[in-house]
Design an enzyme around this catalytic site. Sequence first.
Site: not given
Ligand code: DGL
Length: 268
Positions: A13-14, A76, A155, A187, A189
Amino acid sequence: MINFRENPIGVFDSGIGGLTVFKELIKILPRENIIYFGDTARVPYGTKSEKTIRDYSIQNAKFLLSKNVKAIVIACNTSSAIALEEIQSITNLPVVGVIKPGSIAAVNSTKNKRIAVIGTTATISSKSYEKEIKCLDSSIEVYGKACPLFVPIVEEGWANHKIAYLAAEEYLSELKKHSIDTLVLGCTHYPLLRNTIQKVIGENVQLIDSGIETAQVVKKILEENDFLNRSELKPDYKFYVSDLPLQFKKVGEMFLERSIENLIKIDI
Ligand code: DGL
């Protein structure tokens, strides 16, 4: 010679968001070794150009391949939306993204055929969810909304802070007008903000966490390929990051409810 089935599953993931997928994977695949990579030096991806997202995603996949993974999970949505096919083209191993599993779950959940998807700017602009959902049932209305502030809020460890609540009210108020009954957390997150999002959108809206669905797909693919780890040994989890923010360990441990050992910083 080491048994190929004992090779780890690679997850990237990022940043910290993919831990929501990792958490589901270890629940339903408790014998699997897993390598997690969070690109913490370059997060967020969701506000970057397609080319940058694609380049970063391919680098991340190549890093995991260099660790002899037996499958790659793109935990991600942004990378899955932009780079799934490219990553599939550089390896013969299974590569699983989060968009398709999340779309199937959303279609199965909706009764009134009105689904909203929230995600990063790149994911929403790509219309990946909309295309996938429409492909499954063209009569469904899909409403997309980018929520770019959610990632930095998570984050920062502020998922339950009033700032998260205010941002959710701002982003979700427009979706409430569409009488949706299903909301895709598009997402990885966002499941960390689940309580806040549910409070704001209302208890009658079903939230879809693509991480849960993706973990099921990974299990099925490993079974079909006869890749399941049969070892009785305690599984090994390794976490790699491209920068070492204190928050990764702190927020990650709070969310996973377990300690994060083996946290290694690499140059990607
Ligand atoms: N968690 C990531 C996603 O599912 C990306 C969040 C990001 O880096 O902008 O899109």
